[in-house]
Every structure is written in structure tokens, then in C-alpha cells.
Motif scaffolding. Structure first.
Motif, mmCIF file in Angstrom:
data_model
loop_
_atom_site.group_PDB
_atom_site.id
_atom_site.type_symbol
_atom_site.label_atom_id
_atom_site.label_comp_id
_atom_site.label_asym_id
_atom_site.label_seq_id
_atom_site.Cartn_x
_atom_site.Cartn_y
_atom_site.Cartn_z
ATOM 1 N N LYS A 14 95.539 49.184 36.848
ATOM 2 C CA LYS A 14 95.501 49.546 35.418
ATOM 3 C C LYS A 14 94.170 49.141 34.796
ATOM 4 O O LYS A 14 94.127 48.349 33.855
ATOM 5 N N ILE A 20 105.431 44.408 30.560
ATOM 6 C CA ILE A 20 106.258 45.600 30.356
ATOM 7 C C ILE A 20 105.905 46.264 29.012
ATOM 8 O O ILE A 20 105.563 47.449 28.972
ATOM 9 N N VAL A 30 103.061 47.365 33.670
ATOM 10 C CA VAL A 30 104.066 47.736 34.672
ATOM 11 C C VAL A 30 105.041 48.698 33.990
ATOM 12 O O VAL A 30 105.715 48.308 33.038
ATOM 13 N N ASP A 31 105.056 49.943 34.460
ATOM 14 C CA ASP A 31 106.046 50.885 33.919
ATOM 15 C C ASP A 31 107.029 51.250 35.023
ATOM 16 O O ASP A 31 106.936 50.768 36.152
ATOM 17 N N ILE A 51 105.593 52.420 38.482
ATOM 18 C CA ILE A 51 104.835 51.503 39.339
ATOM 19 C C ILE A 51 105.720 50.322 39.763
ATOM 20 O O ILE A 51 105.336 49.520 40.612
#
Lengths: 89, 292
Positions: free
Chosen positions: A20, A38, A43-44, A47
Motif C-alpha cells: 500500500k 482496517i 488491510v481490506d 488483501i
């Protein structure tokens, strides 16, 4: 990202920065252990599986990702405490 | 019978008729052997994540058979978890505004998917002694407008079903596999061909509504999300737990090496081709699968 050298948390930071770069461009966000990975979309959902596998490789054990364990993945402080130091599954 | 005023209704009437005419009792139709020999091919060779790779060259036939066993249990486990997710989403929408026309079909879809989940779970528990855990995230990270959410839900279901169908079609015909493995895959393929036909229509229809209502930036985000979803779906087939169960050392390094192997990149592109072609054709995506 090499997984063979350095403390686990530093290797994790490197992994996140590599994936990222735009979202982590100011370089200091990951210095805050309570930075929410989050909420900040580091971090989605897409991923997350790769993130869990990387944490499993670093910690040497398989991790549960049930709803009761989600808080352990949210910040670097929680990851260090629950996954790298702790005994949570 | 649904009225024929909407273009989607002709297709719905046809597939509902097929669902009724080909209805079977899954609880009676399979003759489950008490056990399956460990040393056999559990999955078609070409579908295994090691196939064609440098790592495969270093493995014995016995090791490859062990991978085929655990990889098949993992594949059916992914089905169990994928079906749970799609059932939740479809049940949330049946007989709600916007899905009046589709709701009759949803009853068949929900019933059939429940039965698929049962036979996949039975296979895993009976012949693998477990269902591999679902490692996907358990919180709703992204919140979006309801029409976009529905589009993404049905697009995800379609992508999942088309990938699975690629495997089912081949394993259903593969005579090197045990008859029960062929039968499970074949039955699933027959039902899924109706679900995929529906999935393509509803994605097309929902996207037409979304495209008319939202600005290009939102459409670009949908494009980006689905391109990443395609890649994430393919990568979920590569499981370190499988390589570990098959006795391979350093399962995470094995996984990383396999994903990067040129032979796998070519094969994964082949698995996704018809889905990507369709999604590009209706202009919901512009690229293809995009790695994280």
C-alpha cells in the motif's frame, strides 16, 4: 519481502508498505502502534487472506480468523500482543 | 410461472422449469463409499496448483497424490464457505423491493445451494476428516450504496461459481478419478450451469442500473474492486495448510513460489478467461485480474 531477517513487526511493516505505497506514503503512519489498519484501508477484505498467511508465516502457527479474533488483526499493537507474543489461536 | 414483461423473465422461466424437471434428492442419490484410497488421484492433475511448475518436478507420485487429496478437500471446503456467504446474501434479498421478479428463482437457488453445501461438507468430513477453516475477513470493511452492494454481491457470486465450474466440468469427466468424485463434480456442474446463466443476466441488469446512476469515479472503483477480487479468488486456491497436510516443508514458501511460477500464471489466466471476457464485454471491468 524477505521473511528471514529482522523482528517480525518490522517485516510486517515492510510488507504493508510494499502493498500500500500510496496509502502509506507519509511513512510515519506505521510508527503509531494504534494506527487502525482496517479503518485506514491498509488491510481490506481483498488483501486480508494474504495478510493472514503472512502473519502465519511470521508467527509460525495457523491463525483463527473467526469474529471473536478480528480485534487481534486491527493494529500493530494488537498483532504484536496477540499474534507475535501471545497465545491466542 | 413469472410474467414475461421483463427481458430477464424468459431466462428465469426456462431455468426454473429446468430446476423443477431435473430435481433430485441429494440425500438418496449418492452412494458414499465408507472410505477412499489415499493413494489415488483425488483431483485432475491439470487442476492441481503444483501442475506444470518447477516444484512439481521435485515431487514423487506419492507426494503428488497426497497434495491432490488435501487440495480436493480444500477445494470443496472453499465451496462450503462460498455457499454460506452467497446463501446469506440471497436470503437477505429474497422478496425484498427490487428483487420481485427474481424471488421465485431465488427459492430454487437457495434450495439447490443448500444441497450442494451438504454434499461438499459430507465429502470433506467423510474423506478428509475436516472442513478447512474459512480464513476470509469476518467484518464488513467496505460500506457502499445498496445498488452497488447488490451488484458486487452478484458479481462475486458469479465469479466464484464460474471458477468452481471450471473445476467441476473437468473433474466430472475425468476417468482417472473415483466415481464418487466424478459424480459430485458432475452434479454440481449441471446445477451451476443454471445459476451461472442467471448470474450473468442479473449482473448485466444491475450494472446497467448502476452505470446510469453513478459517476465515472464510482464505476472505476467497481472496476478496481472486481479486478482485485478475481485475483484474490484465484490466489485463495493456493493453501499453505494443504501443502503442510501433504507433508511439504515450508508451506508458505511453497505457496509463494507456486503463485509466482510462470506455468501457474498462464493456467490461472486460462481458468479466469471466460469470466474476464464476460465482465469486459459488459464493460464492468477494463483490465483483468489485478494482483494485490
Amino acid at each position: 519481502v524477505s521473511t528471514d531477517a529482522g523482528p517480525a513487526i518490522d517485516r510486517l511493516k515492510g510488507w504493508l508498505r510494499e502493498r500500500k505505497p500510496k496509502l502509506l506514503s507519509d511513512g510515519s503512519a506505521l510508527d503509531d502502534p494504534d494506527f487502525d489498519l482496517i479503518e485506514n484501508r491498509i488491510v481490506d477484505s481483498l488483501i486480508f487472506l494474504e495478510f493472514v498467511f503472512f502473519l502465519e508465516e511470521l508467527s509460525g502457527r495457523q491463525l483463527d480468523t473467526g469474529p471473536e479474533h478480528m480485534a487481534s488483526f486491527r493494529t500493530l499493537r494488537a498483532i504484536q500482543r496477540d499474534i507475535f507474543n501471545g497465545s491466542r489461536p | 410461472m413469472i410474467s414475461t414483461e421483463n427481458p430477464i423473465t424468459t431466462m428465469l422461466n426456462r431455468i426454473i422449469g429446468m430446476s423443477i424437471d431435473t430435481y433430485y434428492n441429494p440425500y438418496k442419490m449418492f452412494e458414499w463409499p465408507d472410505e477412499l484410497p489415499e493413494e489415488q488421484w483425488w483431483m485432475s492433475r491439470e487442476l492441481m496448483t503444483v501442475h506444470g511448475t518447477a516444484i512439481e518436478q521435485e515431487l514423487t507420485e506419492k507426494q503428488l497424490m497426497a497434495i491432490s487429496r488435501w487440495e480436493s478437500i480444500h477445494f470443496y471446503s472453499l465451496n462450503v464457505h462460498g455457499i454460506r456467504e452467497l446463501l446469506l446474501e440471497v436470503i437477505k434479498r429474497v422478496h425484498t423491493p427490487g428483487f420481485e421478479i427474481e424471488s421465485e428463482f431465488f427459492h430454487h437457488f437457495i434450495g439447490e445451494e443448500n444441497e450442494h453445501m451438504w454434499f461438499f461438507a459430507t465429502f470433506c468430513n467423510k474423506y478428509g476428516g475436516k472442513i478447512y477453516k474459512d480464513k476470509k475477513s469476518k467484518w464488513s470493511i467496505e460500506s457502499v450504496e445498496p445498488d452497488i452492494e447488490s451488484l458486487l454481491v452478484f458479481a462475486r457470486i458469479l465469479i466464484f461459481e464460474e471458477i468452481v465450474d471450471y473445476f467441476n466440468l473437468r473433474m466430472g469427466r475425468d476417468e482417472s478419478l473415483h466415481p464418487i468424485i466424478r459424480q459430485v463434480n458432475n452434479i454440481h456442474h449441471q446445477d451451476e450451469s443454471r445459476h451461472i446463466a442467471f448470474g450473468r443476466e442479473i449482473v448485466k441488469q444491475l450494472f446497467a442500473g448502476v452505470r446510469a446512476k453513478h459517476p465515472p469515479e464510482r464505476l472505476a472503483e467497481i472496476d478496481d474492486y472486481l479486478s482485485r477480487y478475481l485475483a484474490a479468488s484465484i490466489q485463495s486456491l493456493y493453501s499453505p495448510a494443504v501443502y503442510q497436510d501433504a507433508g511439504l516443508p515450508e508451506p508458505y514458501k511453497v505457496r509463494a513460489a507456486l503463485i509466482e511460477d510462470p506455468a501457474r500464471k498462464t493456467y490461472d489466466a486460462k481458468v479466469l478467461k471466460r469470466t474476464i471476457d464476460f465482465l469486459k464485454d459488459i464493460r464492468i471491468i477494463s483490465k483483468g485480474a489485478v494482483l494485490q
